[in-house]
Design an enzyme around this catalytic site. Structure first.
Site, mmCIF file in Angstrom:
data_model
loop_
_atom_site.group_PDB
_atom_site.id
_atom_site.type_symbol
_atom_site.label_atom_id
_atom_site.label_comp_id
_atom_site.label_asym_id
_atom_site.label_seq_id
_atom_site.Cartn_x
_atom_site.Cartn_y
_atom_site.Cartn_z
ATOM 1 N N PRO A 90 0.806 -1.229 0.000
ATOM 2 C CG PRO A 90 -0.878 -1.575 1.580
ATOM 3 C CD PRO A 90 0.442 -2.124 1.121
ATOM 4 C CD GLU A 118 -0.728 -7.154 11.141
ATOM 5 O OE1 GLU A 118 -0.795 -5.914 10.961
ATOM 6 O OE2 GLU A 118 -1.726 -7.897 11.114
ATOM 7 N NE ARG A 155 -5.642 -6.136 -21.582
ATOM 8 C CZ ARG A 155 -6.594 -6.797 -22.221
ATOM 9 N NH1 ARG A 155 -6.882 -8.030 -21.872
ATOM 10 N NH2 ARG A 155 -7.268 -6.229 -23.206
ATOM 11 C CG ASP A 170 -7.216 -2.783 -23.147
ATOM 12 O OD1 ASP A 170 -8.186 -3.265 -23.751
ATOM 13 O OD2 ASP A 170 -6.230 -3.453 -22.782
#
Length: 253
Positions: A90, A118, A155, A170
């Protein structure tokens, strides 16, 4: 070939991209390689311990330095060329369409670290070249995030998709001006009164291109207005967006 190594406590979870879909076909075609290394194989005790309680107290467990670092080193040794180590976290830079394309085009071998519990001991970050985040939320482990990144970059590998221009069209692609994709339709043209827009059936490619552009602008305005607000639209795009907004207002009175 794009070579990806994944350091994970659950290598079997990577079957989702190794055995299915576009990524699986890319592997079969020799365009992509996805290999896994399990830190448990490098643990030093008979219990194959890979986690421990955090210093300072608190809930949960933390992945230990030595097994994780050893697994990363083993992946580096197996890489066909010097590899870039990426930790999905994150705290990382937001992963997006442009980053996926850049990773694919560079063709640099990649080693992904999948965290669990964690997280990982902070000292492992000394071995990391880059951190990436797929969004502002918490997952049970990094495997899903790693698979998202690998799927997205696959892709952009030439030959991975059935049509060479598919990735360019896309949503969020540079060729699509960073907009969401337009709606798509296929047969039948009339399904119990639900009709395909007539412009798509008439063979006028210029008109179709304008319709698709208008719809892409409109879909972005409806669903991702913050993306549209950050854009500098040209006069034609402004006109097409205004037309979409007027049509939308009439349809939703």
């Amino acid at each position: 070939m794009m070579w990806c190594g994944v350091v994970t406590l659950f290598p079997q979870s990577l079957c989702a991209i190794q055995d299915y879909g576009i990524t699986s076909r890319a592997i079969q075609q020799g365009l992509l390689a996805v290999k896994t290394w399990n830190p448990r194989d490098y643990a030093k005790d008979k219990y194959a311990t890979v986690d421990d309680r955090p210093y300072g107290g608190g809930p949960g467990m933390v992945m230990m330095v030595e097994p994780l670092r050893a697994a990363v080193q083993a992946a580096k040794m197996a890489s066909p060329m010097p590899a870039r180590v990426i930790y999905v976290s994150p705290t990382g830079k937001r992963f997006d369409h442009a980053k996926a394309r850049a990773l694919a085009e560079k063709r640099e071998p990649l080693i992904f670290i999948s965290g669990r519990y964690e997280g990982i001991d902070q000292r492992v970050l000394r071995d990391v070249d880059e951190q990436l985040s797929i969004g502002d939320y918490v997952l049970s482990g990094g495997e899903l995030a790693v698979m998202v990144v690998i799927d997205a970059l696959t892709r952009w590998l030439p030959g991975a998709l059935g049509h060479e221009h598919s990735a360019m069209q896309d949503a969020f692609s540079e060729e699509n001006a960073g907009l969401l994709d337009c709606p798509h339709y296929t047969r039948p043209a009339d399904l119990a009164g639900e009709k395909v827009p007539s412009v798509l059936l008439e063979g006028n490619h210029q008109a179709i291109a304008l319709w698709r552009k208008k719809q892409a602008l409109g879909q972005t305005w409806l669903h991702r207005p913050e993306v549209l607000a950050a854009m500098a639209l040209d006069e034609r795009s402004e006109t097409l967006l205004a037309q979409f907004q007027q049509e939308y207002a009439l349809e939703n009175k």
